[in-house]
Each structure stands twice: as structure tokens, then as C-alpha cells.
Design a protein around this motif. Structure first.
Motif, PDB file in Angstrom:
ATOM      1  N   MET A  90       0.821  -1.210   0.000  1.00 42.04           N
ATOM      2  CA  MET A  90       0.000   0.000   0.000  1.00 42.04           C
ATOM      3  C   MET A  90       0.855   1.261   0.000  1.00 42.04           C
ATOM      4  O   MET A  90       0.575   2.231  -0.697  1.00 42.04           O
ATOM      5  CB  MET A  90      -0.950  -0.006   1.212  1.00 42.04           C
ATOM      6  N   GLU A  91       1.940   1.231   0.761  1.00 37.68           N
ATOM      7  CA  GLU A  91       2.858   2.376   0.754  1.00 37.68           C
ATOM      8  C   GLU A  91       3.455   2.564  -0.634  1.00 37.68           C
ATOM      9  O   GLU A  91       3.586   3.676  -1.137  1.00 37.68           O
ATOM     10  CB  GLU A  91       3.987   2.154   1.768  1.00 37.68           C
ATOM     11  N   ALA A  92       3.789   1.437  -1.244  1.00 34.64           N
ATOM     12  CA  ALA A  92       4.400   1.499  -2.573  1.00 34.64           C
ATOM     13  C   ALA A  92       3.411   2.035  -3.606  1.00 34.64           C
ATOM     14  O   ALA A  92       3.789   2.771  -4.522  1.00 34.64           O
ATOM     15  CB  ALA A  92       4.897   0.118  -2.981  1.00 34.64           C
ATOM     16  N   VAL A  93       2.131   1.679  -3.461  1.00 35.66           N
ATOM     17  CA  VAL A  93       1.114   2.202  -4.383  1.00 35.66           C
ATOM     18  C   VAL A  93       1.089   3.727  -4.305  1.00 35.66           C
ATOM     19  O   VAL A  93       1.115   4.425  -5.326  1.00 35.66           O
ATOM     20  CB  VAL A  93      -0.289   1.622  -4.058  1.00 35.66           C
ATOM     21  N   VAL A  94       1.079   4.241  -3.078  1.00 36.15           N
ATOM     22  CA  VAL A  94       1.063   5.694  -2.894  1.00 36.15           C
ATOM     23  C   VAL A  94       2.312   6.310  -3.524  1.00 36.15           C
ATOM     24  O   VAL A  94       2.235   7.300  -4.264  1.00 36.15           O
ATOM     25  CB  VAL A  94       0.965   6.052  -1.391  1.00 36.15           C
ATOM     26  N   SER A  95       3.482   5.696  -3.257  1.00 36.03           N
ATOM     27  CA  SER A  95       4.736   6.215  -3.839  1.00 36.03           C
ATOM     28  C   SER A  95       4.669   6.222  -5.352  1.00 36.03           C
ATOM     29  O   SER A  95       4.999   7.216  -6.014  1.00 36.03           O
ATOM     30  CB  SER A  95       5.918   5.341  -3.406  1.00 36.03           C
ATOM     31  N   SER A  96       4.232   5.095  -5.925  1.00 40.03           N
ATOM     32  CA  SER A  96       4.172   4.976  -7.384  1.00 40.03           C
ATOM     33  C   SER A  96       3.238   6.010  -7.981  1.00 40.03           C
ATOM     34  O   SER A  96       3.542   6.624  -9.007  1.00 40.03           O
ATOM     35  CB  SER A  96       3.702   3.579  -7.793  1.00 40.03           C
ATOM     36  N   LEU A  97       2.062   6.207  -7.321  1.00 36.63           N
ATOM     37  CA  LEU A  97       1.101   7.184  -7.840  1.00 36.63           C
ATOM     38  C   LEU A  97       1.685   8.590  -7.802  1.00 36.63           C
ATOM     39  O   LEU A  97       1.617   9.331  -8.785  1.00 36.63           O
ATOM     40  CB  LEU A  97      -0.193   7.140  -7.017  1.00 36.63           C
ATOM     41  N   GLN A  98       2.307   8.932  -6.655  1.00 36.37           N
ATOM     42  CA  GLN A  98       2.939  10.257  -6.535  1.00 36.37           C
ATOM     43  C   GLN A  98       3.941  10.470  -7.655  1.00 36.37           C
ATOM     44  O   GLN A  98       3.918  11.473  -8.362  1.00 36.37           O
ATOM     45  CB  GLN A  98       3.702  10.348  -5.214  1.00 36.37           C
ATOM     46  N   LEU A  99       4.803   9.477  -7.790  1.00 36.39           N
ATOM     47  CA  LEU A  99       5.881   9.576  -8.769  1.00 36.39           C
ATOM     48  C   LEU A  99       5.313   9.692 -10.179  1.00 36.39           C
ATOM     49  O   LEU A  99       5.716  10.569 -10.963  1.00 36.39           O
ATOM     50  CB  LEU A  99       6.776   8.339  -8.651  1.00 36.39           C
ATOM     51  N   ALA A 100       4.343   8.828 -10.517  1.00 31.92           N
ATOM     52  CA  ALA A 100       3.809   8.802 -11.885  1.00 31.92           C
ATOM     53  C   ALA A 100       3.108  10.114 -12.209  1.00 31.92           C
ATOM     54  O   ALA A 100       3.289  10.682 -13.293  1.00 31.92           O
ATOM     55  CB  ALA A 100       2.854   7.625 -12.048  1.00 31.92           C
ATOM     56  N   VAL A 101       2.295  10.621 -11.241  1.00 29.95           N
ATOM     57  CA  VAL A 101       1.551  11.853 -11.501  1.00 29.95           C
ATOM     58  C   VAL A 101       2.517  13.027 -11.685  1.00 29.95           C
ATOM     59  O   VAL A 101       2.423  13.793 -12.648  1.00 29.95           O
ATOM     60  CB  VAL A 101       0.552  12.139 -10.359  1.00 29.95           C
ATOM     61  N   LEU A 102       3.480  13.141 -10.765  1.00 29.20           N
ATOM     62  CA  LEU A 102       4.411  14.266 -10.851  1.00 29.20           C
ATOM     63  C   LEU A 102       5.288  14.188 -12.095  1.00 29.20           C
ATOM     64  O   LEU A 102       5.491  15.182 -12.785  1.00 29.20           O
ATOM     65  CB  LEU A 102       5.287  14.315  -9.595  1.00 29.20           C
ATOM     66  N   ALA A 103       5.804  12.986 -12.376  1.00 32.49           N
ATOM     67  CA  ALA A 103       6.693  12.841 -13.542  1.00 32.49           C
ATOM     68  C   ALA A 103       5.935  13.135 -14.831  1.00 32.49           C
ATOM     69  O   ALA A 103       6.442  13.815 -15.731  1.00 32.49           O
ATOM     70  CB  ALA A 103       7.284  11.432 -13.577  1.00 32.49           C
ATOM     71  N   THR A 104       4.681  12.656 -14.929  1.00 27.35           N
ATOM     72  CA  THR A 104       3.888  12.912 -16.120  1.00 27.35           C
ATOM     73  C   THR A 104       3.639  14.411 -16.283  1.00 27.35           C
ATOM     74  O   THR A 104       3.810  14.972 -17.372  1.00 27.35           O
ATOM     75  CB  THR A 104       2.536  12.170 -16.032  1.00 27.35           C
ATOM     76  N   GLY A 105       3.272  15.059 -15.177  1.00 26.19           N
ATOM     77  CA  GLY A 105       3.027  16.496 -15.223  1.00 26.19           C
ATOM     78  C   GLY A 105       4.266  17.265 -15.665  1.00 26.19           C
ATOM     79  O   GLY A 105       4.198  18.116 -16.550  1.00 26.19           O
ATOM     80  N   LEU A 106       5.405  16.915 -15.066  1.00 25.17           N
ATOM     81  CA  LEU A 106       6.660  17.599 -15.417  1.00 25.17           C
ATOM     82  C   LEU A 106       7.016  17.367 -16.885  1.00 25.17           C
ATOM     83  O   LEU A 106       7.424  18.287 -17.586  1.00 25.17           O
ATOM     84  CB  LEU A 106       7.801  17.079 -14.542  1.00 25.17           C
ATOM     85  N   ALA A 107       6.862  16.105 -17.337  1.00 25.04           N
ATOM     86  CA  ALA A 107       7.228  15.775 -18.718  1.00 25.04           C
ATOM     87  C   ALA A 107       6.367  16.577 -19.694  1.00 25.04           C
ATOM     88  O   ALA A 107       6.857  17.075 -20.711  1.00 25.04           O
ATOM     89  CB  ALA A 107       7.068  14.281 -18.967  1.00 25.04           C
ATOM     90  N   LEU A 108       5.069  16.740 -19.379  1.00 26.34           N
ATOM     91  CA  LEU A 108       4.198  17.516 -20.264  1.00 26.34           C
ATOM     92  C   LEU A 108       4.577  18.995 -20.222  1.00 26.34           C
ATOM     93  O   LEU A 108       4.614  19.664 -21.258  1.00 26.34           O
ATOM     94  CB  LEU A 108       2.732  17.337 -19.872  1.00 26.34           C
ATOM     95  N   LEU A 109       4.863  19.476 -19.024  1.00 23.97           N
ATOM     96  CA  LEU A 109       5.225  20.876 -18.865  1.00 23.97           C
ATOM     97  C   LEU A 109       6.475  21.227 -19.671  1.00 23.97           C
ATOM     98  O   LEU A 109       6.595  22.312 -20.231  1.00 23.97           O
ATOM     99  CB  LEU A 109       5.487  21.151 -17.379  1.00 23.97           C
ATOM    100  N   LEU A 110       7.412  20.274 -19.711  1.00 22.13           N
ATOM    101  CA  LEU A 110       8.640  20.478 -20.487  1.00 22.13           C
ATOM    102  C   LEU A 110       8.423  20.148 -21.952  1.00 22.13           C
ATOM    103  O   LEU A 110       8.934  20.813 -22.844  1.00 22.13           O
ATOM    104  CB  LEU A 110       9.738  19.546 -19.954  1.00 22.13           C
TER     105      LEU A 110
END
Lengths: 273, 364
Positions: free
Chosen positions: A67-87
């Protein structure tokens, strides 16, 4: 195999139709085995399952590291996707609409993460950012994943931009819009399907990534695939199958929602055409 | 005389080593419809885009209403542009498309709606205001693009090949429609086209361009009967080129070349003009007339291939058929004398199915 679609496809293009069916079989059948074993009442990963039960789903949900890993993965995926689009979006605009020299080089640079082996990237990031600059592992992972997703952001949004008539922006300018207003009112809406599909692809790619996440993991921040991999090495019980099935179910739900709201033809139309 | 609505002074546009527009001077008269006419690649669209501000001239100045606008971005020029692709915003309704310009000018919402309605009324599409562009036919989209350009009350209305994506019948309707809109609004219109019929029918002033230069300009009534050189003549549909006895070049249109019996006396040309002996090579039936392909010797002694429209209802004499020896009359009033233009490429005859010898045309 006897589905109407595959039959008509095979009638029209016998070779392509057969290949398509074979492709689906190769992709889907192994997944079905995993799903089936997740519902076992027994305590080993085995097919056919020993009886039916939801017991391993309960255990998977109750297992804190997952469950902790799910939260980590979601955080990472959402932020990385947002950053990649922004760039990625400004880069796409520069490549498709800008008047700059060396567009091919620029596009090549932003597509290169597709080609460079992830293990090499991971090791480089580990050496330079974590050891060299002493960045924490979340920041390093975020940077690594962002780089990994840039090709999708640039390529997929680029595909929808390439389809849009460049005269649209000129028309907006001629009607009195400043370059910024023309972008917000005309270009951005044109980019919407591309943004959604790049976002979905990026999210899934980051969420599923193993090589980078494996190299850059630490005890306190670990993504779901890495945690599952870790778990499988220690114990071979059906909880991993149950966790996989839950991830699969979530993905299907996202896909259905995406299909209902935007439509796959529209989302991925930019790539296929 | 009032200041022209727009003026180009020594304007050039170079892309690398290619010169798209070569130091042109052009005045756009106020309240009139001016067409830029020429084959593709002649620089007409580049000229329009420089006028609109989408491309900066390499050198020269652009004046709008007498003010220097050379470096003004398009959003500050207040010109209404209709693109060849129409460029309607696909995610907006027709009404929102038309109201976009006023919105960018911060016109209040109610006034915006009123203006959009007015512009749509003008093009006869008020009933389709809530549709999306995709739900409209090509002709309707074109009208929306016009309405959108008009709704900003532009200083000039610029039309880039506005009719080229429409089918033939609609194209002819829209010519009249654009003229009507022009005269109702009193707008200054600049229209780019490669279609000489369109230019002749619609223009107050036509400007013929070739290889980035203006080759001839004036009212259609003045330009059409007197093409300046062979290029203009060919572009306006003059099919027949002769070298006269004195070495000058002349052009005559197929519909003005009269096919007469071989025994017609040369004295028929009492009103002046040229009489040529010719052999009929081919006769093609075209409904209203016959297109007759002939081989003749021009006054300078060169063998030339000629085309004549033979209308059975108005022509005298028997209907020509292949192999006939005939006499051709080119009336003096119908001869267009051309200035020498050594760069013009010789034309191939448009129809010569039974050609036996290659025609040698007299370009001296």
C-alpha cells in the motif's frame, strides 16, 4: 478467435488478421493465468487454482509495504507525467511551429531516452545525482522518470499538433489575439487529445517502470513494481498475483473512463494516422 | 486622390537564395476589389501574407492607411483574412468563431453576439450559428470564414484563394456573393487567385504577377483586350500567337479566329486584319461550338498551330472537317500586339491529336 471482428479482419487481410489474433493471444493468455491464480484458496502460485477465494486480495490490500508502494508509485507517476508535459509541450511547439534551426537535432535529443538503456540512465543518475549531488532518491527518481516520459510528451502531442492546420493560429492572430492568447484559446484545445494520450501513456510507463526504480530505490521510497519484485524473491504466494490483478483492474477502469470521456479513436488517433 | 487603403513600396521577400517577391510597388485602392492573379509560385500569396503581417518582407515598406505597418504584428493590423483552408476553429461553434475577433478586442458579450449575428446575417448563415464547423458544407464554412473576417470591421479584407476548395457551380455563385458583400460593406478587398475568369469577373483592379514581379495591372476591361506580353496573353486564354510581317508578335483568341472557305477572297479583310491559308488538322465537338485545330503559315513565314472556336450558329460557310483547306481571318480589332518577352516559354497546342509535323512557332 471466433470473434466477429477478427473474422472480418482476417477476411479482408488474411495475413494481418492472423497476426493480430496471434498477438492478442500471446499478450492476453499469460495475463489470464495470473488473474486465475489470484483467486486461489490455496497458498501457492499454481494453475489451476486450488478452489476459489478472495483471501489473497484481502491480504494484498492489508500488506503495508504494497500500500505504501502504491502511494509512492502514484505520486511519482503523476508528478513525472506532469513535469514531462510541462517540459515537452513547449519543445513540441518549438519543433512544429517555431522558426529555429536544428529542429531534427532537438527532436532527436528529446526522443533519445527511448534509445538509451534505462540501466545506464539509472546508473548515471545514481552516480551523479544521488552520490555526487546528494539529492534524495525521490527527487532523483522524479528526474529520471520525467526524462523517460519526455519522448511520449514530445511525440504524442507533436502528432496532434502536426494534424492541426497551422493557419488556425494565424487566423487567431489576424483576429486580434496576442501570441499567448492564440495559444491558450486555439492551440491548446487542438492539443487536448494529444495531451490526454501523452498523459495516459506517460502515467502507465512511469507506474510500470522497473529498471530506473530498481536502481534508485531506497528503504523509505520504493515503487510498487520494485516492491512486488522484492516480495516474489522472498515468498512465492498468490498475494503478488492478487496485487497484479488489482493493478490490472485499475488500469482497465482508467481505460474505460478514458474511452467514455474522450474516446480511444480520438486519444490515439494522432498516433495512428 | 485619397490615400490608398494599403501600399507596398519596393517590397521583396527572399527565402534563402529564392526570391519569392521581387521589389514590387503596389497600391490597393480604397473601397475596391483588387485581385492578385498569377500561376502558382508567382508570389501572390506571399504578397498577401506580407500585407497581413504573417511574414515580414526582406526589404521594402508596407503602408496601411498611409501608416507604416511593415513591422506591425498581425494582431495589430486589423485586417480580416480568409484562409484557403478557411481555418475555422473546430472546437468552437459558428457563432463563437465569428465572435472571436470582437472578443479579442474586449467588446462586451452582448455587443459581441450582436456583431456576430450581423456578420452571419450578411453571409446568410444566421440559422447555423450553433453548429460546429465540421457540420457545415465547404461553401457554408467559407461563408463563416468571411463572416468571421468581417466581424472585426477590418481595414482590408484579404482573401487567399477563397473559392479554390469549392465545386465549380458553387464557385461561380460565390464570386457574385463576394462581390455583393464587398459592395454592401464598402470594404477594400484583396483577393488572391490563379483563376483568370474569377479575376476578370470579380475585380475592379487586377494585378498580374509572375516570378515575384508585377507584369501588368489595371481594370479587367483594359487588361483583357490588351495583354502586355506573351505570358499575360497565355494566362488570359489567348491560344494563338503569330509573328507579323514586320516582326512584331500578336496574339488572338480562338473565338476571334474565323474559319472561312478556301476560296474566300483576301479582300474580305476590308476592315483590316490578317488572312492566312490553313489546313484543318482536327475538329472536336464541344456542344456550343467546334474546336478546330489548324496548321497555317503566319505572315512572317513560320508554320504555326492555331485553334479556332467555330460556332455553327453564327459562323458563315460550311462546317470544317479534318483535311479541309480553309482560310483564316484574324480581324485587326481582335489582334493583341505583344511587347517582346524573350523569357516566355512557347506554348504547346492544347489539342493536336492528328499532329503530323511539330509546329515551329515564330519567336524572333
Amino acid at each position: 478467435m471466433s470473434a466477429v471482428m477478427s473474422r472480418t479482419a482476417r477476411l479482408r487481410h488474411p495475413v494481418a488478421g492472423t497476426l493480430a489474433v496471434a498477438g492478442y493471444v500471446v499478450m492476453i493468455v499469460p495475463i489470464l493465468f495470473v488473474v486465475a491464480t489470484a483467486f486461489t484458496a490455496g497458498s501457492t502460485l499454481r494453475f489451476p487454482p486450488d478452489g476459489l477465494s478472495l483471501r489473497w486480495f484481502g491480504e494484498a490490500v492489508a500488506y503495508t509495504p504494497f500500500m505504501e508502494a502504491v502511494v509512492s508509485s502514484l505520486q511519482l507517476a503523476v508528478l513525472a507525467t506532469g513535469l514531462a508535459l510541462l517540459l515537452g509541450v513547449p519543445v513540441t511547439l518549438a519543433i512544429h511551429r517555431g522558426k529555429i534551426p536544428g529542429k531534427g537535432l532537438l527532436e532527436g535529443l528529446f526522443l533519445s531516452p527511448l534509445v538509451v538503456p534505462e540501466l545506464v540512465v539509472g546508473l548515471a543518475l545514481y552516480q551523479q545525482l544521488m552520490i555526487g549531488l546528494r539529492l534524495d532518491n525521490f527527487t532523483t527518481l522524479l528526474l529520471g522518470h520525467t526524462a523517460l516520459l519526455l519522448p511520449y510528451a514530445v511525440r504524442v502531442t507533436g502528432a496532434s499538433l502536426a494534424l492541426a492546420d497551422p493557419a488556425l493560429e494565424e487566423a487567431a492572430r489576424g483576429l486580434g489575439a496576442s501570441p499567448l492568447r492564440a495559444f491558450v484559446t486555439v492551440t491548446l484545445p487542438m492539443l487536448r487529445p494529444g495531451l490526454i494520450s501523452a498523459g495516459l501513456l506517460g502515467f502507465v510507463t512511469s507506474f510500470n517502470n522497473v529498471p530506473l526504480s530498481l536502481l534508485l530505490q531506497t528503504r523509505d521510497f520504493r515503487t510498487l513494481p520494485v516492491t512486488m519484485l522484492d516480495y516474489v524473491q522472498q515468498s512465492y504466494d498468490p498475494m503478488v498475483a492478487a496485487a497484479s490483478t488489482l493493478v490490472l483492474a485499475a488500469t482497465v477502469v482508467v481505460a474505460i473512463v478514458a474511452e467514455r470521456t474522450v474516446g480511444f479513436a480520438k486519444i490515439f488517433g494522432g498516433i495512428n494516422r | 486622390m485619397t490615400t490608398p487603403a494599403a501600399e507596398l513600396v519596393g517590397v521583396s521577400q527572399r527565402f534563402g537564395s529564392f526570391t519569392a517577391v521581387d521589389s514590387i510597388d503596389l497600391q490597393i485602392p480604397r473601397g475596391r476589389l483588387t485581385t492578385l492573379l498569377g500561376p502558382s509560385g508567382c508570389g501572390k500569396t506571399t504578397t498577401l501574407r506580407m500585407l497581413a503581417g504573417y511574414s515580414a518582407p526582406t526589404s521594402g515598406r508596407i503602408l496601411i492607411d498611409g501608416d507604416d505597418a511593415t513591422r506591425l504584428p498581425p494582431e495589430k493590423r486589423n485586417l480580416g483574412m480568409v484562409f484557403q483552408s478557411y481555418a475555422l476553429f473546430p472546437h468552437m461553434t459558428v457563432a463563437d468563431n465569428v465572435a472571436y475577433g470582437p472578443k479579442m478586442r474586449k467588446v462586451p458579450a452582448a455587443e459581441r453576439r450582436r456583431r456576430a449575428g450581423e456578420a452571419l446575417e450578411l453571409v446568410g448563415l444566421a440559422h447555423l450559428a450553433d453548429r460546429k464547423p465540421k457540420q457545415l458544407s465547404g461553401g457554408q464554412q467559407q461563408r463563416v470564414a468571411l463572416a468571421r473576417a468581417i466581424a472585426i470591421r477590418p481595414r482590408l479584407l484579404l482573401l487567399d484563394e477563397p473559392l479554390s476548395n469549392l465545386d465549380a457551380r458553387l464557385r461561380v455563385q460565390m464570386r457574385a456573393e463576394i462581390r455583393r458583400i464587398q459592395s454592401e460593406t464598402g470594404l477594400t478587398v484583396v483577393l488572391v487567385t490563379h483563376d483568370q475568369d474569377e479575376a476578370l469577373e470579380m475585380s475592379d483592379e487586377m494585378v498580374l504577377m509572375r516570378s515575384g514581379k508585377i507584369v501588368q495591372s489595371g481594370a479587367p476591361r483594359d487588361v483583357f483586350p490588351a495583354p502586355a506580353d506573351r505570358f499575360v496573353a497565355e494566362f488570359l486564354g489567348y491560344e494563338n500567337f503569330l509573328t507579323l510581317a514586320d516582326g512584331r508578335q500578336a496574339a488572338v483568341r480562338p473565338e476571334h479566329l474565323r474559319v472561312l472557305p478556301a476560296d474566300t477572297s483576301a479582300a474580305t479583310s476590308a476592315d483590316g486584319g490578317i488572312v492566312l491559308d490553313a489546313v484543318v488538322l482536327d475538329v472536336a465537338y464541344r456542344g456550343v461550338d467546334l474546336l478546330v485545330t489548324l496548321e497555317a503559315t503566319d505572315p512572317a513565314g513560320n508554320a504555326v498551330r492555331l485553334l479556332a472556336d467555330h460556332r455553327a450558329d453564327t459562323a458563315t460557310g460550311p462546317t470544317p472537317s479534318a483535311g479541309d483547306r480553309v482560310r483564316l481571318l484574324a480581324p485587326e480589332a481582335r489582334l493583341a500586339h505583344l511587347s517582346a518577352d524573350s523569357t516566355a516559354a512557347p506554348t504547346a497546342p492544347t489539342t493536336a491529336p492528328t499532329a503530323s509535323t511539330a509546329p515551329t512557332e515564330g519567336i524572333s
